[in-house]
Scaffold this motif. Structure first.
Motif, PDB file in Angstrom:
ATOM      1  N   GLY A  68       6.102 -67.743 -52.771  1.00  0.00           N
ATOM      2  CA  GLY A  68       4.720 -67.526 -52.384  1.00  0.00           C
ATOM      3  C   GLY A  68       4.099 -66.303 -53.027  1.00  0.00           C
ATOM      4  O   GLY A  68       4.782 -65.431 -53.571  1.00  0.00           O
ATOM      5  N   ALA A  69       2.770 -66.237 -52.950  1.00  0.00           N
ATOM      6  CA  ALA A  69       2.014 -65.193 -53.632  1.00  0.00           C
ATOM      7  C   ALA A  69       2.298 -63.804 -53.063  1.00  0.00           C
ATOM      8  O   ALA A  69       2.469 -62.839 -53.809  1.00  0.00           O
ATOM      9  CB  ALA A  69       0.516 -65.505 -53.540  1.00  0.00           C
ATOM     10  N   ALA A 123      -2.381 -60.667 -51.893  1.00  0.00           N
ATOM     11  CA  ALA A 123      -1.394 -60.511 -52.960  1.00  0.00           C
ATOM     12  C   ALA A 123      -2.010 -59.852 -54.186  1.00  0.00           C
ATOM     13  O   ALA A 123      -1.404 -58.973 -54.819  1.00  0.00           O
ATOM     14  CB  ALA A 123      -0.799 -61.871 -53.322  1.00  0.00           C
ATOM     15  N   ALA A 124      -3.238 -60.261 -54.536  1.00  0.00           N
ATOM     16  CA  ALA A 124      -3.909 -59.668 -55.692  1.00  0.00           C
ATOM     17  C   ALA A 124      -4.160 -58.182 -55.476  1.00  0.00           C
ATOM     18  O   ALA A 124      -4.018 -57.367 -56.395  1.00  0.00           O
ATOM     19  CB  ALA A 124      -5.222 -60.396 -55.964  1.00  0.00           C
ATOM     20  N   ASP A 150       2.091 -70.243 -48.593  1.00  0.00           N
ATOM     21  CA  ASP A 150       0.741 -69.770 -48.921  1.00  0.00           C
ATOM     22  C   ASP A 150      -0.324 -70.472 -48.092  1.00  0.00           C
ATOM     23  O   ASP A 150      -1.328 -69.863 -47.700  1.00  0.00           O
ATOM     24  CB  ASP A 150       0.463 -69.986 -50.407  1.00  0.00           C
ATOM     25  CG  ASP A 150       1.189 -68.976 -51.295  1.00  0.00           C
ATOM     26  OD1 ASP A 150       1.667 -67.959 -50.753  1.00  0.00           O
ATOM     27  OD2 ASP A 150       1.284 -69.211 -52.509  1.00  0.00           O
ATOM     28  N   ARG A 154      -3.657 -65.121 -51.023  1.00  0.00           N
ATOM     29  CA  ARG A 154      -3.752 -64.779 -52.444  1.00  0.00           C
ATOM     30  C   ARG A 154      -4.646 -63.561 -52.675  1.00  0.00           C
ATOM     31  O   ARG A 154      -4.414 -62.778 -53.601  1.00  0.00           O
ATOM     32  CB  ARG A 154      -4.252 -65.987 -53.239  1.00  0.00           C
ATOM     33  CG  ARG A 154      -3.242 -67.128 -53.244  1.00  0.00           C
ATOM     34  CD  ARG A 154      -3.591 -68.206 -54.253  1.00  0.00           C
ATOM     35  NE  ARG A 154      -2.557 -69.234 -54.283  1.00  0.00           N
ATOM     36  CZ  ARG A 154      -1.436 -69.145 -54.985  1.00  0.00           C
ATOM     37  NH1 ARG A 154      -1.208 -68.071 -55.733  1.00  0.00           N
ATOM     38  NH2 ARG A 154      -0.542 -70.108 -54.961  1.00  0.00           N
ATOM     39  N   ASP A 155      -5.684 -63.378 -51.855  1.00  0.00           N
ATOM     40  CA  ASP A 155      -6.512 -62.174 -51.957  1.00  0.00           C
ATOM     41  C   ASP A 155      -5.679 -60.928 -51.678  1.00  0.00           C
ATOM     42  O   ASP A 155      -5.775 -59.921 -52.394  1.00  0.00           O
ATOM     43  CB  ASP A 155      -7.677 -62.238 -50.970  1.00  0.00           C
ATOM     44  CG  ASP A 155      -8.658 -63.350 -51.288  1.00  0.00           C
ATOM     45  OD1 ASP A 155      -8.771 -63.707 -52.486  1.00  0.00           O
ATOM     46  OD2 ASP A 155      -9.289 -63.865 -50.357  1.00  0.00           O
ATOM     47  N   THR A 158      -7.720 -64.326 -47.992  1.00  0.00           N
ATOM     48  CA  THR A 158      -6.618 -65.277 -47.941  1.00  0.00           C
ATOM     49  C   THR A 158      -5.329 -64.568 -48.359  1.00  0.00           C
ATOM     50  O   THR A 158      -5.339 -63.401 -48.748  1.00  0.00           O
ATOM     51  CB  THR A 158      -6.876 -66.454 -48.884  1.00  0.00           C
ATOM     52  OG1 THR A 158      -6.888 -65.966 -50.242  1.00  0.00           O
ATOM     53  CG2 THR A 158      -8.216 -67.111 -48.582  1.00  0.00           C
TER      54      THR A 158
END
Length: 438
Positions: A260-261, A313-314, A375, A310-311, A308
């Motif tokens: 996952g991210a 993680a970024a 995710d 992914r947000d 989210t």
């Protein structure tokens, strides 16, 4: 889970107005020299107002309504290790005390006993110019068992520690063995500890390395350095009084980074091995939980409300490594509800490869399928902690034809929560002020 509080409209306007009044009062109080206690209360009110505007989890009541578990706000570990060496054989004994305090006021106390046995060898080189290199390396098997007691408040946990910690230390256990071997040394039976709320047992292999380099430096000065490290593989089982059973295992950083991210973002910052846990309720799988941790520098800001996985993680990948963050630790957890058939199928797919029920070439596809479920439907907890460690060593070794030696090490570690965030499936990232508010 209730949706995040909107930051626009009448409600937000009222919060902003309230925050402005609090700031004005705080400024006026500072001008006339307010007492420290009042300043602390006003600062807390400002933080609470910011939490309301930002849509965070601001009170324990909101956390319960959102289905969020209490945060671990402080953990204190006191670990004692005693080891001995004869020839190439090394034996060790480890006792540890762990006291955990949560944001809802509850606490837990754990005692663990560990044994290890293995071998050790060394190598030494003398290079041209007077440079010398030496290294000791070894490995073996380790075994640990422990028990955990839960308490409604920290005061009760502290009383329990004062009563039982001396007996569960290395010194206390040695005294108990001596009294047990001497029928005249005690008149009364040793009291038994209360029944634990959970017990666990784990075992696996370990490896260790200690190396030193010494040689002439600038203008004849001696320069050099030392390095040591330890790795291990642990597989364990935890059993609670409520009938729930958890099996857990350490996983390497490479596999962790592909789940996952979020975990990939943590592993990208040189995280070590993580852990994987599967919990069963009377033989029915109910939860998968993955954990990872990494040293961190500076503070951390995560996107709020609509963020989210992914947000988040970024943001973790792009966070700068600021100076001055020595002694901090970032912990990330991702949990997956295994009562959902889609999530359960994804986990079983990975387990089938590990149990050699399907071809190993399917590993990548099944790992990606599990990562996609983490995710899409995983709950996330991120914590930033301040860490303090104090170590004391005492030991000696002799080599008179045979290697003989002994060593004692005591390590005390305290972890304090600085900030915390939670994200539930279908919602956004929310800061947990309920966990750190004073």
């Amino acid at each position: 889970m209730s949706p995040p509080r909107p930051v626009a409209g009448q409600a937000s306007a009222e919060y902003v107005a309230l925050l402005a009044v609090v700031v004005a009062v705080f400024a006026g109080a500072a001008a006339v020299g307010s007492p420290p206690a009042l300043a602390v209360r006003l600062a807390s009110a400002v933080r609470h107002g910011i939490c309301l505007v930002a849509g965070g989890v601001c009170t324990p009541r909101e956390a319960r309504a959102a289905g969020l578990a209490p945060c671990l706000v402080r953990a204190r570990t006191d670990r004692q290790r005693l080891g001995g060496r004869l020839l190439l054989v090394r034996l060790g004994r480890t006792d540890a005390l762990l006291v955990e305090r949560r944001s809802d006021g509850s606490a837990a106390v754990s005692f663990t006993d560990g044994e290890s046995a293995g071998g050790i060898a060394g190598v030494g080189l003398r290079l041209p110019g007077g440079t010398r290199f030496g290294a000791d390396y070894g490995g073996g098997l380790q075994f640990t068992s422990g028990s955990t007691w839960e308490f409604p408040d920290f005061t009760a946990a502290a009383r329990f520690v004062r009563r039982w910690a001396p007996r569960e230390s290395l010194r206390g256990e040695a005294g108990g063995l001596l009294r047990g071997a001497c029928p005249f040394c005690h008149r009364h039976r040793t009291p038994r500890m209360p029944q634990a709320d959970a017990t666990y047992i784990e075992g696996g292999a370990y490896g260790e390395l200690a190396a030193a380099l010494r040689g002439p430096g600038i203008k004849g000065a001696i320069a050099g350095g030392e390095e040591e490290g330890e790795v291990g593989a642990v597989f364990g089982r935890r059993l609670g009084r409520d009938g729930r059973e958890t099996w857990y295992d350490r996983i390497d950083g490479e596999s962790l980074g592909r789940l996952g991210a979020l975990l990939g973002a943590v592993e990208a910052r040189s995280a070590g091995a993580g852990s994987l846990e599967v919990t069963f309720d009377h033989d029915r799988p109910i939860e998968l939980r993955l954990r990872a941790a990494v040293r961190w520098q500076g503070d951390l800001e995560l996107p709020q409300a609509a963020a989210t996985v992914r947000d988040v993680a970024a943001r973790l990948r792009g966070a700068p490594t600021q100076p001055g963050g020595v002694g901090r630790r970032l912990e990330a957890e991702v949990s997956l509800d295994l009562t959902d058939p889609r999530n359960r199928r994804a986990l079983v797919g990975v387990a089938d490869v590990m149990r050699l029920r399907v071809a190993p070439r399917d590993w990548d596809d099944r790992l990606r399928a599990l990562a996609a479920r983490l995710d899409a439907d995983g709950g996330v907890d991120v914590r930033l902690l301040r860490v303090g460690v104090d170590e004391r060593d005492l030991g000696a070794e002799a080599a008179l034809g045979v290697g003989v030696g002994g060593a004692y090490r005591r390590t005390r570690e305290v972890r304090d929560l600085v900030r915390a965030w939670s994200l539930q499936p279908g919602g956004g990232m929310r800061e947990r002020e309920d966990c750190v508010r004073t």
